[in-house]
Design a protein around this motif. Structure first.
Motif, mmCIF file in Angstrom:
data_model
loop_
_atom_site.group_PDB
_atom_site.id
_atom_site.type_symbol
_atom_site.label_atom_id
_atom_site.label_comp_id
_atom_site.label_asym_id
_atom_site.label_seq_id
_atom_site.Cartn_x
_atom_site.Cartn_y
_atom_site.Cartn_z
ATOM 1 N N GLU A 64 39.606 32.431 20.443
ATOM 2 C CA GLU A 64 39.005 31.125 20.174
ATOM 3 C C GLU A 64 37.633 31.010 20.842
ATOM 4 N N GLU A 65 37.521 31.518 22.050
ATOM 5 C CA GLU A 65 36.242 31.450 22.765
ATOM 6 C C GLU A 65 35.142 32.172 21.999
ATOM 7 N N ARG A 66 35.460 33.358 21.469
ATOM 8 C CA ARG A 66 34.454 34.131 20.738
ATOM 9 C C ARG A 66 34.132 33.501 19.387
ATOM 10 N N ILE A 67 35.132 32.913 18.745
ATOM 11 C CA ILE A 67 34.893 32.231 17.471
ATOM 12 C C ILE A 67 33.915 31.076 17.663
ATOM 13 N N SER A 84 24.531 26.317 8.832
ATOM 14 C CA SER A 84 25.607 25.349 9.056
ATOM 15 C C SER A 84 26.880 26.148 9.294
ATOM 16 N N ALA A 85 27.681 25.744 10.265
ATOM 17 C CA ALA A 85 28.886 26.514 10.590
ATOM 18 C C ALA A 85 30.082 25.591 10.777
ATOM 19 N N HIS A 86 31.199 25.989 10.176
ATOM 20 C CA HIS A 86 32.459 25.271 10.306
ATOM 21 C C HIS A 86 33.517 26.261 10.779
ATOM 22 N N VAL A 87 34.494 25.777 11.520
ATOM 23 C CA VAL A 87 35.624 26.599 11.944
ATOM 24 C C VAL A 87 36.901 25.940 11.443
ATOM 25 N N VAL A 88 37.724 26.694 10.710
ATOM 26 C CA VAL A 88 38.980 26.167 10.179
ATOM 27 C C VAL A 88 40.122 27.101 10.566
ATOM 28 N N ASP A 89 41.332 26.612 10.463
ATOM 29 C CA ASP A 89 42.496 27.388 10.897
ATOM 30 C C ASP A 89 42.909 28.474 9.920
ATOM 31 N N SER A 90 42.799 28.202 8.628
ATOM 32 C CA SER A 90 43.373 29.119 7.641
ATOM 33 C C SER A 90 42.489 29.245 6.409
ATOM 34 N N ALA A 91 42.810 30.255 5.604
ATOM 35 C CA ALA A 91 42.104 30.443 4.339
ATOM 36 C C ALA A 91 42.329 29.250 3.416
ATOM 37 N N ALA A 92 43.525 28.666 3.488
ATOM 38 C CA ALA A 92 43.809 27.477 2.674
ATOM 39 C C ALA A 92 42.905 26.319 3.077
ATOM 40 N N ASP A 93 42.665 26.175 4.384
ATOM 41 C CA ASP A 93 41.767 25.132 4.862
ATOM 42 C C ASP A 93 40.336 25.392 4.401
ATOM 43 N N HIS A 134 30.623 41.278 6.177
ATOM 44 C CA HIS A 134 31.513 42.250 6.806
ATOM 45 C C HIS A 134 31.547 42.151 8.325
ATOM 46 N N ALA A 135 30.568 41.456 8.889
ATOM 47 C CA ALA A 135 30.553 41.284 10.340
ATOM 48 C C ALA A 135 29.672 40.114 10.727
ATOM 49 N N VAL A 136 30.091 39.430 11.787
ATOM 50 C CA VAL A 136 29.296 38.364 12.407
ATOM 51 C C VAL A 136 29.272 38.643 13.901
ATOM 52 N N THR A 137 28.088 38.663 14.491
ATOM 53 C CA THR A 137 28.014 38.920 15.927
ATOM 54 C C THR A 137 28.099 37.613 16.708
ATOM 55 N N GLU A 138 28.404 37.726 17.975
ATOM 56 C CA GLU A 138 28.493 36.543 18.825
ATOM 57 C C GLU A 138 27.133 35.891 19.038
ATOM 58 N N SER A 139 26.068 36.593 18.680
ATOM 59 C CA SER A 139 24.729 36.011 18.764
ATOM 60 C C SER A 139 24.280 35.415 17.428
ATOM 61 N N GLY A 140 25.191 35.424 16.438
ATOM 62 C CA GLY A 140 24.905 34.761 15.169
ATOM 63 C C GLY A 140 24.225 35.599 14.114
ATOM 64 N N LEU A 141 24.275 36.927 14.224
ATOM 65 C CA LEU A 141 23.801 37.799 13.149
ATOM 66 C C LEU A 141 24.933 38.010 12.143
ATOM 67 N N MET A 142 24.596 38.148 10.874
ATOM 68 C CA MET A 142 25.597 38.442 9.850
ATOM 69 C C MET A 142 25.180 39.687 9.080
ATOM 70 N N VAL A 151 37.083 31.431 9.638
ATOM 71 C CA VAL A 151 38.529 31.202 9.513
ATOM 72 C C VAL A 151 39.231 31.873 10.695
ATOM 73 N N ARG A 152 40.068 31.150 11.390
ATOM 74 C CA ARG A 152 40.694 31.673 12.598
ATOM 75 C C ARG A 152 41.659 32.829 12.326
ATOM 76 N N GLU A 153 42.080 33.012 11.096
ATOM 77 C CA GLU A 153 43.020 34.088 10.782
ATOM 78 C C GLU A 153 42.288 35.244 10.115
ATOM 79 N N GLU A 154 42.994 36.363 10.009
ATOM 80 C CA GLU A 154 42.428 37.550 9.358
ATOM 81 C C GLU A 154 42.457 37.385 7.852
#
Length: 211
Positions: A18-21, A34-43, A113-121, A205-208
């Motif tokens: 969660e901290e890294r997300i 713009s960034a959102h964090v959700v629990d699941s793919a359904a969300d 395919h990847a997002v870094t903790e510094s906000g690169l995609m 999304v918090r899940e894989e």
């Protein structure tokens, strides 16, 4: 190249803490996404449905995340949105026409395919067809990204692309085509910062989900 010759690093399948997300989400915002964090793919599916315009043409990039979540079907088959892919039915076999149709849509929806903790995609592609609209071709862009794609830095992001995303996609393509086609990395796009305000939205999304 064969799937057996590719190194698969399963550590890149583990969702971030969660901290890294939250760190990645804040970094993306600082980079004008713009960034959102959700629990699941359904969300993510519900949230995206409310964010997407109904009066604009939407191109869905090829993505396991979109397929597995049902987002691709919502946009392309649901009837609520103006789908670019629904207009490509008569263009099978004409690669140039297909690429041109998706090069500058009003809206592109996909994943990375990847997002870094510094906000690169980072987004990798064999043909590069989705990278144009990702970078600038689309008026607006939306990416849905599983938490397992969050990594420490650019070096880890590139390793993830080569040692996890590629082997998984290679295996998928090879199986789906009975060995007639193989996947490879043709181009890699690195998105460091968004130029236009309110153009790009990332849903973490918090899940894989996805590769």
């Amino acid at each position: 190249m064969t799937v057996a010759s590719l190194t698969l690093d399963e550590t890149f399948a583990q969702p971030a803490t969660e901290e890294r997300i939250l760190r990645a989400a804040e970094a993306l915002k600082a980079n004008n996404f713009s960034a959102h964090v959700v629990d699941s793919a359904a969300d993510a599916r519900v949230l995206l449905h409310g964010l997407l315009p109904k009066d604009k043409e939407i191109f869905t990039a090829n993505s396991e995340t979109l397929r597995v979540s049902g987002i691709a079907a919502d946009i392309d088959d649901g009837g609520s949105f103006r789908s670019v892919r629904s207009k490509l039915v008569g263009l099978e076999g004409d690669i140039r026409a297909q690429i041109a149709s998706g090069a500058a849509p009003d809206v592109v929806v996909g994943s990375v395919h990847a997002v870094t903790e510094s906000g690169l995609m980072l987004a990798a592609s064999a043909s590069g067809s989705q990278l144009g609209p990702y970078a600038a071709g689309a008026e607006k862009a939306f990416w849905i990204v599983g938490a397992q794609k969050i990594v420490a830095d650019l070096d880890a992001a590139l390793r993830r692309v080569r040692t996890y995303s590629l082997p998984r996609e290679y295996e998928r393509i090879y199986a789906a085509t009975d060995g007639r086609f193989e996947s490879f990395i043709g181009k890699i796009l690195i998105m460091e910062r968004e130029y236009l305000p309110d153009r790009s939205t990332v849903i973490l999304v918090r899940e894989e989900i996805g590769f």
